[in-house]
Design a protein around this motif. Structure first.
Motif, PDB file in Angstrom:
ATOM      1  N   ALA A  97      51.994   0.718 -34.149  1.00 42.24           N
ATOM      2  CA  ALA A  97      51.556   0.961 -35.524  1.00 42.24           C
ATOM      3  C   ALA A  97      50.306   0.148 -35.848  1.00 42.24           C
ATOM      4  CB  ALA A  97      52.681   0.621 -36.493  1.00 42.24           C
ATOM      5  N   ALA A  98      50.262  -1.087 -35.363  1.00 42.35           N
ATOM      6  CA  ALA A  98      49.109  -1.942 -35.624  1.00 42.35           C
ATOM      7  C   ALA A  98      47.847  -1.374 -34.977  1.00 42.35           C
ATOM      8  CB  ALA A  98      49.383  -3.350 -35.114  1.00 42.35           C
ATOM      9  N   LEU A  99      47.966  -0.913 -33.740  1.00 40.54           N
ATOM     10  CA  LEU A  99      46.813  -0.326 -33.064  1.00 40.54           C
ATOM     11  C   LEU A  99      46.375   0.963 -33.764  1.00 40.54           C
ATOM     12  CD1 LEU A  99      44.745  -0.060 -30.831  1.00 40.54           C
ATOM     13  CD2 LEU A  99      46.533   0.847 -29.334  1.00 40.54           C
ATOM     14  N   ALA A 100      47.332   1.781 -34.156  1.00 38.59           N
ATOM     15  CA  ALA A 100      47.007   3.044 -34.818  1.00 38.59           C
ATOM     16  C   ALA A 100      46.264   2.814 -36.131  1.00 38.59           C
ATOM     17  CB  ALA A 100      48.291   3.832 -35.065  1.00 38.59           C
ATOM     18  N   ARG A 101      46.682   1.807 -36.895  1.00 35.84           N
ATOM     19  CA  ARG A 101      46.016   1.505 -38.166  1.00 35.84           C
ATOM     20  C   ARG A 101      44.546   1.147 -37.934  1.00 35.84           C
ATOM     21  NH1 ARG A 101      50.887  -1.138 -39.451  1.00 35.84           N
ATOM     22  NH2 ARG A 101      49.998  -3.129 -38.790  1.00 35.84           N
ATOM     23  N   LEU A 102      44.306   0.335 -36.925  1.00 39.73           N
ATOM     24  CA  LEU A 102      42.943  -0.108 -36.641  1.00 39.73           C
ATOM     25  C   LEU A 102      42.082   1.001 -36.041  1.00 39.73           C
ATOM     26  CD1 LEU A 102      43.739  -3.616 -35.101  1.00 39.73           C
ATOM     27  CD2 LEU A 102      42.616  -3.189 -37.292  1.00 39.73           C
ATOM     28  N   ALA A 103      42.699   1.873 -35.244  1.00 35.60           N
ATOM     29  CA  ALA A 103      41.943   2.904 -34.526  1.00 35.60           C
ATOM     30  C   ALA A 103      41.836   4.207 -35.297  1.00 35.60           C
ATOM     31  CB  ALA A 103      42.599   3.161 -33.166  1.00 35.60           C
ATOM     32  N   GLY A 104      42.611   4.353 -36.365  1.00 42.15           N
ATOM     33  CA  GLY A 104      42.545   5.560 -37.162  1.00 42.15           C
ATOM     34  C   GLY A 104      43.413   6.690 -36.648  1.00 42.15           C
ATOM     35  N   GLY A 105      44.574   6.364 -36.145  1.00 42.80           N
ATOM     36  CA  GLY A 105      45.497   7.376 -35.653  1.00 42.80           C
ATOM     37  C   GLY A 105      46.889   7.163 -36.182  1.00 42.80           C
ATOM     38  N   GLN A 106      47.860   7.777 -35.526  1.00 38.44           N
ATOM     39  CA  GLN A 106      49.263   7.631 -35.890  1.00 38.44           C
ATOM     40  C   GLN A 106      49.983   6.813 -34.818  1.00 38.44           C
ATOM     41  OE1 GLN A 106      50.539   8.687 -38.833  1.00 38.44           O
ATOM     42  NE2 GLN A 106      48.428   9.294 -39.298  1.00 38.44           N
ATOM     43  N   PRO A 107      51.036   6.069 -35.179  1.00 42.50           N
ATOM     44  CA  PRO A 107      51.749   5.247 -34.196  1.00 42.50           C
ATOM     45  C   PRO A 107      52.229   6.039 -32.977  1.00 42.50           C
ATOM     46  CG  PRO A 107      52.439   4.665 -36.407  1.00 42.50           C
ATOM     47  CD  PRO A 107      51.569   5.876 -36.544  1.00 42.50           C
ATOM     48  N   GLN A 108      52.636   7.295 -33.191  1.00 44.09           N
ATOM     49  CA  GLN A 108      53.157   8.086 -32.075  1.00 44.09           C
ATOM     50  C   GLN A 108      52.060   8.530 -31.107  1.00 44.09           C
ATOM     51  OE1 GLN A 108      53.381   8.850 -35.288  1.00 44.09           O
ATOM     52  NE2 GLN A 108      53.144  11.055 -35.696  1.00 44.09           N
ATOM     53  N   HIS A 109      50.801   8.255 -31.459  1.00 45.45           N
ATOM     54  CA  HIS A 109      49.694   8.562 -30.561  1.00 45.45           C
ATOM     55  C   HIS A 109      49.384   7.397 -29.620  1.00 45.45           C
ATOM     56  CE1 HIS A 109      48.230  11.567 -33.823  1.00 45.45           C
ATOM     57  NE2 HIS A 109      49.117  12.116 -33.013  1.00 45.45           N
ATOM     58  N   VAL A 110      50.211   6.338 -29.674  1.00 49.99           N
ATOM     59  CA  VAL A 110      50.012   5.149 -28.831  1.00 49.99           C
ATOM     60  C   VAL A 110      51.167   5.031 -27.842  1.00 49.99           C
ATOM     61  CG1 VAL A 110      49.742   2.639 -28.802  1.00 49.99           C
ATOM     62  CG2 VAL A 110      48.842   3.976 -30.736  1.00 49.99           C
ATOM     63  N   LEU A 111      50.822   4.815 -26.575  1.00 48.52           N
ATOM     64  CA  LEU A 111      51.834   4.544 -25.543  1.00 48.52           C
ATOM     65  C   LEU A 111      51.811   3.050 -25.228  1.00 48.52           C
ATOM     66  CD1 LEU A 111      51.317   7.440 -22.951  1.00 48.52           C
ATOM     67  CD2 LEU A 111      52.801   7.397 -24.970  1.00 48.52           C
ATOM     68  N   PRO A 112      52.927   2.335 -25.424  1.00 49.65           N
ATOM     69  CA  PRO A 112      52.955   0.899 -25.135  1.00 49.65           C
ATOM     70  C   PRO A 112      53.452   0.618 -23.708  1.00 49.65           C
ATOM     71  CG  PRO A 112      54.945   1.502 -26.314  1.00 49.65           C
ATOM     72  CD  PRO A 112      54.154   2.783 -26.115  1.00 49.65           C
ATOM     73  N   PHE A 113      52.903  -0.415 -23.088  1.00 49.34           N
ATOM     74  CA  PHE A 113      53.317  -0.864 -21.755  1.00 49.34           C
ATOM     75  C   PHE A 113      53.310  -2.386 -21.749  1.00 49.34           C
ATOM     76  CE2 PHE A 113      51.137   3.155 -21.442  1.00 49.34           C
ATOM     77  CZ  PHE A 113      51.925   3.918 -20.601  1.00 49.34           C
ATOM     78  N   SER A 114      54.293  -2.977 -21.083  1.00 42.40           N
ATOM     79  CA  SER A 114      54.374  -4.435 -21.006  1.00 42.40           C
ATOM     80  C   SER A 114      54.764  -4.856 -19.603  1.00 42.40           C
ATOM     81  CB  SER A 114      55.419  -4.980 -21.997  1.00 42.40           C
ATOM     82  OG  SER A 114      55.086  -4.679 -23.335  1.00 42.40           O
ATOM     83  N   THR A 115      54.347  -6.053 -19.212  1.00 39.94           N
ATOM     84  CA  THR A 115      54.741  -6.607 -17.918  1.00 39.94           C
ATOM     85  C   THR A 115      54.776  -8.122 -18.036  1.00 39.94           C
ATOM     86  OG1 THR A 115      54.231  -6.691 -15.551  1.00 39.94           O
ATOM     87  CG2 THR A 115      52.351  -6.649 -17.049  1.00 39.94           C
ATOM     88  N   GLY A 116      55.738  -8.748 -17.370  1.00 41.56           N
ATOM     89  CA  GLY A 116      55.854 -10.200 -17.437  1.00 41.56           C
ATOM     90  C   GLY A 116      57.304 -10.633 -17.413  1.00 41.56           C
ATOM     91  N   VAL A 117      57.590 -11.704 -18.120  1.00 39.14           N
ATOM     92  CA  VAL A 117      58.927 -12.297 -18.121  1.00 39.14           C
ATOM     93  C   VAL A 117      59.909 -11.424 -18.895  1.00 39.14           C
ATOM     94  CG1 VAL A 117      60.286 -14.308 -18.812  1.00 39.14           C
ATOM     95  CG2 VAL A 117      57.981 -14.609 -17.892  1.00 39.14           C
ATOM     96  N   ILE A 118      61.097 -11.217 -18.324  1.00 37.33           N
ATOM     97  CA  ILE A 118      62.158 -10.432 -18.951  1.00 37.33           C
ATOM     98  C   ILE A 118      62.991 -11.331 -19.871  1.00 37.33           C
ATOM     99  CG2 ILE A 118      64.318  -9.181 -18.476  1.00 37.33           C
ATOM    100  CD1 ILE A 118      63.037  -8.231 -15.856  1.00 37.33           C
ATOM    101  N   GLY A 119      63.431 -10.774 -20.999  1.00 38.55           N
ATOM    102  CA  GLY A 119      64.397 -11.453 -21.854  1.00 38.55           C
ATOM    103  C   GLY A 119      63.804 -12.283 -22.974  1.00 38.55           C
ATOM    104  N   GLU A 120      62.478 -12.324 -23.081  1.00 41.97           N
ATOM    105  CA  GLU A 120      61.828 -13.095 -24.152  1.00 41.97           C
ATOM    106  C   GLU A 120      61.315 -12.145 -25.230  1.00 41.97           C
ATOM    107  OE1 GLU A 120      61.724 -16.328 -24.346  1.00 41.97           O
ATOM    108  OE2 GLU A 120      62.576 -16.736 -22.359  1.00 41.97           O
ATOM    109  N   PRO A 121      61.415 -12.520 -26.503  1.00 43.26           N
ATOM    110  CA  PRO A 121      60.903 -11.662 -27.581  1.00 43.26           C
ATOM    111  C   PRO A 121      59.402 -11.421 -27.417  1.00 43.26           C
ATOM    112  CG  PRO A 121      62.277 -13.430 -28.474  1.00 43.26           C
ATOM    113  CD  PRO A 121      62.049 -13.750 -27.028  1.00 43.26           C
TER     114      PRO A 121
END
Length: 403
Positions: A97-121
């Motif tokens: 949602a944060a990226l969409a607000r800045l880029a001028g789109g909708q949250p569902q137009h963003v695909l999120p990906f993460s990598t790193g330590v498991i189990g941390e907020p």
């Protein structure tokens, strides 16, 4: 240090795709750890994800958003946002949602990906604070910067690029990947982002990606562990113009071949950079009854700690390879099996090859790249699996990963 690492290709860019990076302060150490990929309007995206039941929150959200013709991909390193329950889902959606607000789109137009330590907020506030910088740095030449921003225990960025003529147009297929540990079939702890300026229909893009994965990212193993965050996305902008490539187009097989080549280069770069790896091992299984049998044999050898540590020690303890092959096929006629280390035959007619001598095996095992060729004498199917050795450094890296 990677095993003879593949240099990152020069001038890597794909028309219709821009990439930007920023330092969010999630991953320890210097350098950017956040990347944004922007796609031209009308682009198509296909993606595959880990089959791990504990798949990460961004995997779940990305699967939902795929149906909405994505315009942006958001990747962070240093935190996997896995094992984080309902809060992890909310956090992944908040970053979209944060990226969409800045880029001028909708949250569902963003695909999120993460990598790193498991189990941390997931540190949502840090990501949101860094997004303006990532967006302001968007450029077509940003592939290498993005490849560096998404690394975790990797020692080098991984990229591949190929140009070919399709439907009368010059087309580029290029991509980046990260991964060094937790690498096994069904993707692994890897992220891969591949782009093309070819004009490809959505359904055909999905078919092409599935085709390219089998001999590449699904045929590698560093340590036999499959991650919670694996993902591979294929983006087609159509910026090269020309007619749409479908399965019926005469140039579609050439597109499949080019995409597969790019995926295989990226997959090999991951294995070369395996955590603590000192050797690249190509395991070639031939004369299997079918592809499934060939894969079982190849992965039994690739994942054996005893085989991998023997390679690290340059010890031609070929009995370990023999044992791994034997446990993969219950009804194996061992009299038909032949095994080679590069040009040296080590097993024939159910036992040690008559011409084999220990010094020949030692000479091969000292090489940085080695092929293990296994002929089962059961059929015509064949497969290649890439693996690496298992060293003291692998243990050190993973023992100290969170400290």
């Amino acid at each position: 240090m990677a095993v003879l690492p593949i240099p990152f290709p020069e001038n890597l860019r794909v028309a219709g795709i821009r990439l930007g990076t920023a330092r969010a302060g999630i991953r320890s150490g210097p350098g950017d750890d956040l990347a944004v990929i922007e796609l031209a309007p009308g682009s198509q995206v296909a993606a595959v994800f880990t089959r791990n039941a504990f798949c990460a929150a961004p995997v779940r959200v990305a699967k939902e958003h795929l149906a909405y013709q994505p315009r942006w991909l958001l990747i962070n390193a240093g935190n996997a946002n896995a094992g984080t329950g309902a809060q992890g889902i909310e956090d992944a959606r908040a970053t979209c949602a944060a990226l969409a607000r800045l880029a001028g789109g909708q949250p569902q137009h963003v695909l999120p990906f993460s990598t790193g330590v498991i189990g941390e907020p997931l540190p949502v506030a840090k990501i949101c604070a860094a997004l303006p910088q990532a967006l302001s740095s968007l450029r077509e030449s940003g592939w290498e910067s993005a490849a560096r921003a998404i690394l975790t225990t990797d020692t080098c960025p991984k990229g591949a690029r190929l140009e070919l003529s399709l439907a009368g147009r010059r087309v580029t297929i290029a991509g980046i990947a990260k991964g060094a540990g937790m690498i096994a079939p069904n993707l692994a702890t890897m992220l891969a982002f591949i782009g093309t300026d070819a004009h490809v229909a959505a359904e055909d893009l999905r078919l092409a990606l599935a085709h390219a994965l089998e001999p590449s990212f699904n045929a590698i193993s560093v340590d036999g562990d499959t991650s919670t965050n694996d993902a591979c996305a294929l983006m087609a902008t159509g910026a090269a113009g020309g007619p749409q490539l479908t399965q019926k187009h005469p140039d579609f097989p050439a597109f499949l071949d080019g995409l597969t080549q790019v995926c295989m280069r990226l997959a090999e770069a991951i294995v070369r950079d395996g955590e603590g790896a000192t050797k690249l091992i190509r395991i070639r299984v031939e004369e299997a009854q079918d592809q499934d049998e060939a894969r079982r044999v190849g992965m039994a050898v690739a994942n054996s700690p005893l085989v991998k540590t023997a390679f690290f020690a340059s010890d031609p303890n070929w009995g370990r390879i023999l044992a791994a092959v034997g446990r993969a096929v219950e009804d194996l006629d061992i009299a038909r099996v032949r095994i080679w280390l590069d040009e040296v035959c080590i097993v024939a007619a159910g036992g040690r090859a008559p011409e084999y001598r220990e010094e020949l095996g030692k000479a091969v095992m000292a090489r940085p790249e080695i092929e293990v060729r296994i002929a089962l004498g059961r059929g015509r199917s064949a497969i290649q699996v890439l693996s690496c050795d298992l060293s003291y450094e692998y243990v050190r890296i993973n023992a100290a990963y969170r400290s």
